[in-house]
Design a protein around this motif. Structure first.
Motif, PDB file in Angstrom:
ATOM      1  N   LYS A  92      -7.372   4.705   1.954  1.00 33.87           N
ATOM      2  CA  LYS A  92      -7.524   3.383   1.337  1.00 33.87           C
ATOM      3  C   LYS A  92      -6.475   3.169   0.253  1.00 33.87           C
ATOM      4  O   LYS A  92      -5.916   2.068   0.124  1.00 33.87           O
ATOM      5  CB  LYS A  92      -8.930   3.232   0.758  1.00 33.87           C
ATOM      6  N   GLU A  95      -3.124   2.581   1.958  1.00 31.05           N
ATOM      7  CA  GLU A  95      -3.094   1.248   2.545  1.00 31.05           C
ATOM      8  C   GLU A  95      -2.749   0.198   1.483  1.00 31.05           C
ATOM      9  O   GLU A  95      -1.958  -0.726   1.728  1.00 31.05           O
ATOM     10  CB  GLU A  95      -4.456   0.929   3.167  1.00 31.05           C
ATOM     11  N   SER A 113      -8.344  -5.378   1.176  1.00 26.17           N
ATOM     12  CA  SER A 113      -9.510  -4.902   0.429  1.00 26.17           C
ATOM     13  C   SER A 113      -9.573  -5.506  -0.974  1.00 26.17           C
ATOM     14  O   SER A 113      -8.555  -5.901  -1.556  1.00 26.17           O
ATOM     15  CB  SER A 113      -9.463  -3.373   0.305  1.00 26.17           C
TER      16      SER A 113
END
Length: 218
Positions: A92, A95, A113
């Motif tokens: 995450k 990313e 996100s």
């Protein structure tokens, strides 16, 4: 290793890596992004550990500072692995790093996100306002660009390649990127902060142009 120790260790590592930077992407830029991201995160209720890691590592693989122009977060991933960060969290963070940077006025923002939106906003807030003005000229000097060239108009870059290869004057950068950022903020918290910083830049540009033309001389 617990999360607070990983964050402190990461901060120490990044401070050492960026201590000699003169492009406006030094440790103190990263420090401000980190602290701004934490503040925004408190309002937006996201995963603080992911936000802090991404904020601290966001410039480690920046395309502006590697010969390939690539932004694959190889160094960031290696660091996270060395700290034994859980794979799902490391993915995450990586990313976010891959999609954080501005790539041209016409290029889609691929951030997905909430944590990514927060770190991206924190990074963009540091590109505007009084500090943003200072950083713009620091980077322009670092790249041997003129402050201003009246014969060179700003370009609204439709692709990352166009933006990446641009060599225009620093004042053009305000119109090509910095003045656009207010309306590109993701979170309500950042949108509010950006309003005032945007006005600072507008006032600066008015004063700059008046001085350039000698209109402030009475």
């Amino acid at each position: 290793m617990n999360q607070s120790l990983i964050i402190q260790k990461t901060a120490d590592y990044i401070k050492q890596e960026f201590s000699d930077d003169s492009s406006g992407h030094d440790w103190w830029h990263i420090y401000r992004v980190w602290k701004n991201a934490v503040t925004i995160c408190e309002h937006e209720k996201a995963d603080l550990f992911i936000v802090e890691l991404a904020a601290l590592l966001h410039d480690l693989d920046d395309w502006k500072f590697n010969d390939s122009g690539d932004e694959t977060p190889l160094r960031a991933k290696a660091w996270l692995d060395s700290c034994n960060v859980d794979i799902s969290i490391a993915d995450k963070v990586c990313e976010i790093i891959m999609h954080i940077s501005y790539k041209g006025a016409g290029v889609e923002n691929k951030m997905k996100s909430l944590e990514g939106f927060i770190v991206q906003d924190a990074d963009r807030l540091d590109a505007i306002g009084a500090i943003g003005i200072g950083r713009a000229f620091a980077y322009g000097g670092y790249k041997n660009r003129p402050m201003y060239d009246p014969e060179s108009a700003p370009q609204m870059h439709a692709t990352f390649e166009q933006y990446k290869n641009s060599k225009s004057a620093t004042i053009n950068h305000f119109y090509e990127k910095l003045l656009l950022l207010k309306d590109m903020m993701n979170t309500a918290t950042a949108k509010k902060i950006a309003e005032q910083r945007h006005e600072v830049m507008l006032r600066f540009l008015d004063q700059f142009m008046n001085e350039w033309e000698g209109k402030d001389i009475t």
